[in-house]
Design a protein around this motif. Structure first.
Motif, PDB file in Angstrom:
ATOM      1  N   THR A  23     -11.314   0.247  -0.550  1.00 10.76           N
ATOM      2  CA  THR A  23     -10.473  -0.757  -1.207  1.00 10.76           C
ATOM      3  C   THR A  23     -10.232  -2.001  -0.373  1.00 10.76           C
ATOM      4  N   GLY A  24     -10.229  -1.856   0.937  1.00 14.23           N
ATOM      5  CA  GLY A  24      -9.916  -2.985   1.811  1.00 14.23           C
ATOM      6  C   GLY A  24      -8.434  -3.300   1.864  1.00 14.23           C
ATOM      7  N   SER A  25      -7.601  -2.465   1.267  1.00 18.47           N
ATOM      8  CA  SER A  25      -6.163  -2.703   1.199  1.00 18.47           C
ATOM      9  C   SER A  25      -5.409  -1.510   1.771  1.00 18.47           C
ATOM     10  N   ALA A  26      -4.588  -1.773   2.782  1.00 15.72           N
ATOM     11  CA  ALA A  26      -3.798  -0.697   3.385  1.00 15.72           C
ATOM     12  C   ALA A  26      -2.768  -0.172   2.388  1.00 15.72           C
ATOM     13  N   SER A  27      -2.172  -1.050   1.596  1.00 17.13           N
ATOM     14  CA  SER A  27      -1.185  -0.614   0.601  1.00 17.13           C
ATOM     15  C   SER A  27      -1.812   0.318  -0.425  1.00 17.13           C
ATOM     16  N   GLU A  28      -2.958  -0.080  -0.951  1.00 18.68           N
ATOM     17  CA  GLU A  28      -3.633   0.729  -1.963  1.00 18.68           C
ATOM     18  C   GLU A  28      -4.114   2.054  -1.376  1.00 18.68           C
ATOM     19  N   ALA A  29      -4.671   2.012  -0.176  1.00 19.20           N
ATOM     20  CA  ALA A  29      -5.160   3.230   0.470  1.00 19.20           C
ATOM     21  C   ALA A  29      -4.014   4.206   0.717  1.00 19.20           C
ATOM     22  N   ALA A  30      -2.882   3.698   1.194  1.00 24.23           N
ATOM     23  CA  ALA A  30      -1.723   4.560   1.439  1.00 24.23           C
ATOM     24  C   ALA A  30      -1.219   5.162   0.132  1.00 24.23           C
ATOM     25  N   ARG A  31      -1.160   4.350  -0.925  1.00 22.26           N
ATOM     26  CA  ARG A  31      -0.700   4.847  -2.227  1.00 22.26           C
ATOM     27  C   ARG A  31      -1.611   5.957  -2.733  1.00 22.26           C
ATOM     28  N   VAL A  33      -3.332   8.107  -1.086  1.00 24.35           N
ATOM     29  CA  VAL A  33      -3.200   9.377  -0.353  1.00 24.35           C
ATOM     30  C   VAL A  33      -1.769   9.906  -0.379  1.00 24.35           C
ATOM     31  N   GLY A  34      -0.891   9.235  -1.148  1.00 28.82           N
ATOM     32  CA  GLY A  34       0.476   9.714  -1.310  1.00 28.82           C
ATOM     33  C   GLY A  34       1.407   9.383  -0.171  1.00 28.82           C
ATOM     34  N   MET A  35       1.115   8.321   0.549  1.00 25.06           N
ATOM     35  CA  MET A  35       1.961   7.902   1.662  1.00 25.06           C
ATOM     36  C   MET A  35       2.387   6.453   1.437  1.00 25.06           C
ATOM     37  N   SER A  36       3.324   5.989   2.242  1.00 24.41           N
ATOM     38  CA  SER A  36       3.766   4.604   2.101  1.00 24.41           C
ATOM     39  C   SER A  36       2.993   3.705   3.068  1.00 24.41           C
ATOM     40  N   ARG A  37       2.923   2.436   2.712  1.00 24.36           N
ATOM     41  CA  ARG A  37       2.264   1.442   3.553  1.00 24.36           C
ATOM     42  C   ARG A  37       2.981   1.356   4.909  1.00 24.36           C
ATOM     43  N   ALA A  38       4.314   1.390   4.872  1.00 22.60           N
ATOM     44  CA  ALA A  38       5.111   1.291   6.102  1.00 22.60           C
ATOM     45  C   ALA A  38       4.818   2.446   7.055  1.00 22.60           C
ATOM     46  N   SER A  39       4.683   3.657   6.506  1.00 24.97           N
ATOM     47  CA  SER A  39       4.411   4.803   7.387  1.00 24.97           C
ATOM     48  C   SER A  39       3.004   4.702   7.982  1.00 24.97           C
ATOM     49  N   ALA A  40       2.061   4.119   7.239  1.00 25.01           N
ATOM     50  CA  ALA A  40       0.708   3.926   7.773  1.00 25.01           C
ATOM     51  C   ALA A  40       0.749   2.964   8.957  1.00 25.01           C
TER      52      ALA A  40
END
Length: 134
Positions: A23-31, A33-40
């Motif tokens: 995806t190239g997006s940390a927000s989308e990737a975190a979503r 896998v069921g995690m938040s962008r902030a925790s990533a």
């Protein structure tokens, strides 16, 4: 790092990196896998997760732009026990098929094996010199 069922375990980290690649997006990737962008980003900033941060950077490096320089580890300060643990655990690599992470492949960590062999060889050489001096 301590293991938590709802935390950033090995499988989730690999899945996140695979989704980040796709995806190239940390927000989308975190979503995904069921995690938040902030925790990533918190995980990325941790000192004991330097390999995760390097893999993150490598995933986002455009092809053909060269290899990313990994921070140099002082291997003299890594204990033999840590090398054995690293050798037993191996390296993990996500397997992507048709735009999805389908599995995790474990690869042997040859670098750790060679470092252990070099240390053992140096130990035997030292022992031989002591015996020859007697």
């Amino acid at each position: 790092m301590r293991l938590r069922s709802d935390g950033w375990n090995e499988l989730r980290q690999c899945a996140f990196l695979a989704e980040l690649y796709l995806t190239g997006s940390a927000s989308e990737a975190a979503r995904r896998v069921g995690m938040s962008r902030a925790s990533a980003y918190r995980l990325r900033g941790r000192e004991d997760a330097a390999d995760f941060a390097h893999a993150w950077d490598a995933v986002l490096t455009p092809p053909g732009s060269g290899r990313l320089a990994r921070p140099k580890r002082d291997w003299r300060k890594v204990t033999t026990r840590a090398l054995i643990e690293r050798l037993e655990a191996g390296l993990v690599q996500p397997v992507l098929y048709q735009g999805r992470m389908t599995a995790i492949r474990r690869k042997p960590d040859k670098t750790s094996l060679f470092r252990l062999l070099r240390r053992a060889d140096a130990g035997w050489a030292t022992l031989d010199r002591r015996e020859a001096g007697r």
